[in-house]
Design a protein around this motif. Structure first.
Motif, PDB file in Angstrom:
ATOM      1  N   ASP A  93      20.173  50.419  52.257  1.00 52.43           N
ATOM      2  CA  ASP A  93      20.649  49.351  52.733  1.00 52.43           C
ATOM      3  C   ASP A  93      22.360  49.388  53.007  1.00 52.43           C
ATOM      4  OD1 ASP A  93      18.207  48.357  53.221  1.00 52.43           O
ATOM      5  OD2 ASP A  93      18.128  47.662  51.060  1.00 52.43           O
ATOM      6  N   LEU A  94      22.731  48.680  53.987  1.00 55.30           N
ATOM      7  CA  LEU A  94      24.142  48.195  54.007  1.00 55.30           C
ATOM      8  C   LEU A  94      24.505  46.552  53.445  1.00 55.30           C
ATOM      9  CD1 LEU A  94      26.578  49.088  56.886  1.00 55.30           C
ATOM     10  CD2 LEU A  94      26.608  46.891  55.930  1.00 55.30           C
ATOM     11  N   TYR A  95      25.277  46.371  52.701  1.00 58.10           N
ATOM     12  CA  TYR A  95      25.326  45.131  52.189  1.00 58.10           C
ATOM     13  C   TYR A  95      26.723  44.684  52.344  1.00 58.10           C
ATOM     14  CZ  TYR A  95      21.962  46.578  48.447  1.00 58.10           C
ATOM     15  OH  TYR A  95      20.782  46.904  47.942  1.00 58.10           O
ATOM     16  N   VAL A  96      26.812  43.471  52.845  1.00 58.13           N
ATOM     17  CA  VAL A  96      27.946  42.855  53.545  1.00 58.13           C
ATOM     18  C   VAL A  96      28.298  41.467  52.445  1.00 58.13           C
ATOM     19  CG1 VAL A  96      29.365  41.906  55.504  1.00 58.13           C
ATOM     20  CG2 VAL A  96      27.653  43.840  55.604  1.00 58.13           C
ATOM     21  N   LEU A  97      29.215  41.342  52.172  1.00 61.87           N
ATOM     22  CA  LEU A  97      29.595  40.017  51.484  1.00 61.87           C
ATOM     23  C   LEU A  97      30.187  39.176  52.397  1.00 61.87           C
ATOM     24  CD1 LEU A  97      31.360  41.154  48.326  1.00 61.87           C
ATOM     25  CD2 LEU A  97      28.910  40.571  48.537  1.00 61.87           C
ATOM     26  N   THR A  98      30.139  37.711  52.055  1.00 62.59           N
ATOM     27  CA  THR A  98      30.899  36.638  52.790  1.00 62.59           C
ATOM     28  C   THR A  98      32.000  36.129  51.896  1.00 62.59           C
ATOM     29  OG1 THR A  98      29.436  34.986  52.427  1.00 62.59           O
ATOM     30  CG2 THR A  98      28.981  36.359  54.555  1.00 62.59           C
ATOM     31  N   TRP A  99      32.892  35.472  52.455  1.00 63.67           N
ATOM     32  CA  TRP A  99      33.995  34.947  51.522  1.00 63.67           C
ATOM     33  C   TRP A  99      33.546  33.707  50.869  1.00 63.67           C
ATOM     34  CZ3 TRP A  99      38.828  31.893  53.626  1.00 63.67           C
ATOM     35  CH2 TRP A  99      39.562  31.611  52.701  1.00 63.67           C
ATOM     36  N   TYR A 107      21.661  44.962  55.574  1.00 60.12           N
ATOM     37  CA  TYR A 107      21.124  45.516  56.887  1.00 60.12           C
ATOM     38  C   TYR A 107      20.573  46.882  56.573  1.00 60.12           C
ATOM     39  CZ  TYR A 107      24.398  41.852  58.937  1.00 60.12           C
ATOM     40  OH  TYR A 107      24.751  40.435  59.180  1.00 60.12           O
ATOM     41  N   ASP A 108      19.849  47.329  57.609  1.00 56.33           N
ATOM     42  CA  ASP A 108      19.339  48.721  57.657  1.00 56.33           C
ATOM     43  C   ASP A 108      20.682  49.483  57.957  1.00 56.33           C
ATOM     44  OD1 ASP A 108      18.410  51.140  59.293  1.00 56.33           O
ATOM     45  OD2 ASP A 108      16.791  50.526  57.932  1.00 56.33           O
ATOM     46  N   ALA A 109      21.041  50.616  56.937  1.00 55.68           N
ATOM     47  CA  ALA A 109      22.105  51.182  57.080  1.00 55.68           C
ATOM     48  C   ALA A 109      22.107  52.205  58.335  1.00 55.68           C
ATOM     49  CB  ALA A 109      22.321  52.304  55.864  1.00 55.68           C
ATOM     50  N   SER A 113      20.537  47.034  61.621  1.00 55.71           N
ATOM     51  CA  SER A 113      19.502  45.892  61.937  1.00 55.71           C
ATOM     52  C   SER A 113      19.547  44.836  60.760  1.00 55.71           C
ATOM     53  CB  SER A 113      18.070  46.248  62.184  1.00 55.71           C
ATOM     54  OG  SER A 113      18.165  47.090  63.435  1.00 55.71           O
ATOM     55  N   TYR A 114      19.329  43.640  61.029  1.00 54.55           N
ATOM     56  CA  TYR A 114      19.573  42.581  59.862  1.00 54.55           C
ATOM     57  C   TYR A 114      18.218  42.622  58.957  1.00 54.55           C
ATOM     58  CZ  TYR A 114      18.664  38.108  57.586  1.00 54.55           C
ATOM     59  OH  TYR A 114      18.391  37.150  56.559  1.00 54.55           O
ATOM     60  N   LYS A 115      18.433  42.510  57.667  1.00 53.78           N
ATOM     61  CA  LYS A 115      17.217  42.567  56.942  1.00 53.78           C
ATOM     62  C   LYS A 115      16.777  41.558  55.948  1.00 53.78           C
ATOM     63  CE  LYS A 115      15.909  46.320  54.854  1.00 53.78           C
ATOM     64  NZ  LYS A 115      15.992  47.504  54.120  1.00 53.78           N
TER      65      LYS A 115
END
Length: 249
Positions: A93-99, A107-109, A113-115
């Motif tokens: 998994d690719l993890y992305v924070l928001t502010w 996301y799928d690394a 693709s959004y998960k």
């Protein structure tokens, strides 16, 4: 002026704790193009690919980047209501924070693709991993260790010479230490993940030459290490990404 005052304060703090904090300056080994429109929030290598997340409402992205050209290879735009922040891959998994949206994304690394959207109880700033858990910053003097479901495992106060070091921003795990940009400065610090003590400080003042500054140029932000141990740094809306080595002061 504010940035200069913060840097001077940090340098003074380092100077009075030389026995504890090793001081470095960067030596540029190689320079690469960097997208001047990229408000860099997250930067890391994984599987030989360079990943970058960018911020600002309406223009936040997740991308893989061609190191040689600085151009996106694959790019996904976040919804206009989200301000993208730090990012990292753990497992598949690719993890992305928001502010300030109080959510994070998975996301799928491999495909981007959004998960999943995950509730996140604090501001998102920087994100990295030691290979087992996620490590996040929120602009305070704390780092947060999280499991793969982004549940809190441990809060780690960070200190330099016994004092809290605030404004911890983009993060990278390098040789068993957490490297962190200190927001609004040209300083990168190396943090012991067990004690929270700053053990090293890299002063990047002057890394980007004055003649490359424009009205859009913002602060140093972005640390990445590749699978060969080469270290790269850049900044928000910088035209260059630098491979560097550390020189002791």
């Amino acid at each position: 002026m504010k940035k200069q005052l913060v840097i001077l304060a940090l340098l003074a703090l380092c100077a009075c704790s030389q026995a504890q904090v090793k001081q470095y300056r960067p030596k540029v080994v190689k320079e690469y193009p960097h997208d001047m429109m990229a408000y860099t929030q997250g930067l890391f290598f994984h599987g030989g690919k360079l990943y970058e997340t960018t911020g600002q409402y309406g223009t936040s992205t997740i991308r893989t980047v061609d190191l040689a050209t600085g151009k996106p290879v694959v790019e996904k735009k976040l919804n206009r209501k989200y301000f993208g922040e730090g990012s990292v891959i753990l497992g598949k998994d690719l993890y992305v924070l928001t502010w300030t949206n109080k959510v994070a994304f998975r996301y799928d690394a491999a495909t981007l693709s959004y998960k999943q959207t995950v509730s996140y109880p604090r501001e998102g700033w920087g994100l990295t991993t030691d290979g087992k858990q996620l490590i996040a910053s929120d602009g305070s003097a704390n780092l947060y260790f999280l499991d793969a479901d982004m549940k809190l495992l441990k809060k780690l106060p960070v200190t330099m010479n016994g004092r809290p070091l605030r404004n911890l921003n983009e993060l990278e795990w390098i040789d068993g230490r957490i490297w962190a940009n200190v927001y609004m400065t040209d300083m990168i610090v190396m943090i012991n993940p067990s004690s929270g003590k700053v053990e090293g400080a890299l002063d990047c003042t002057g890394l980007l030459p004055d003649e490359l500054y424009t009205s859009a140029t913002d602060v140093l932000n972005g640390i990445a290490v590749d699978d060969k141990g080469k270290i790269y740094v850049t900044g928000k809306n910088w035209p260059k990404l630098y491979q560097i080595e550390l020189i002791s002061k």
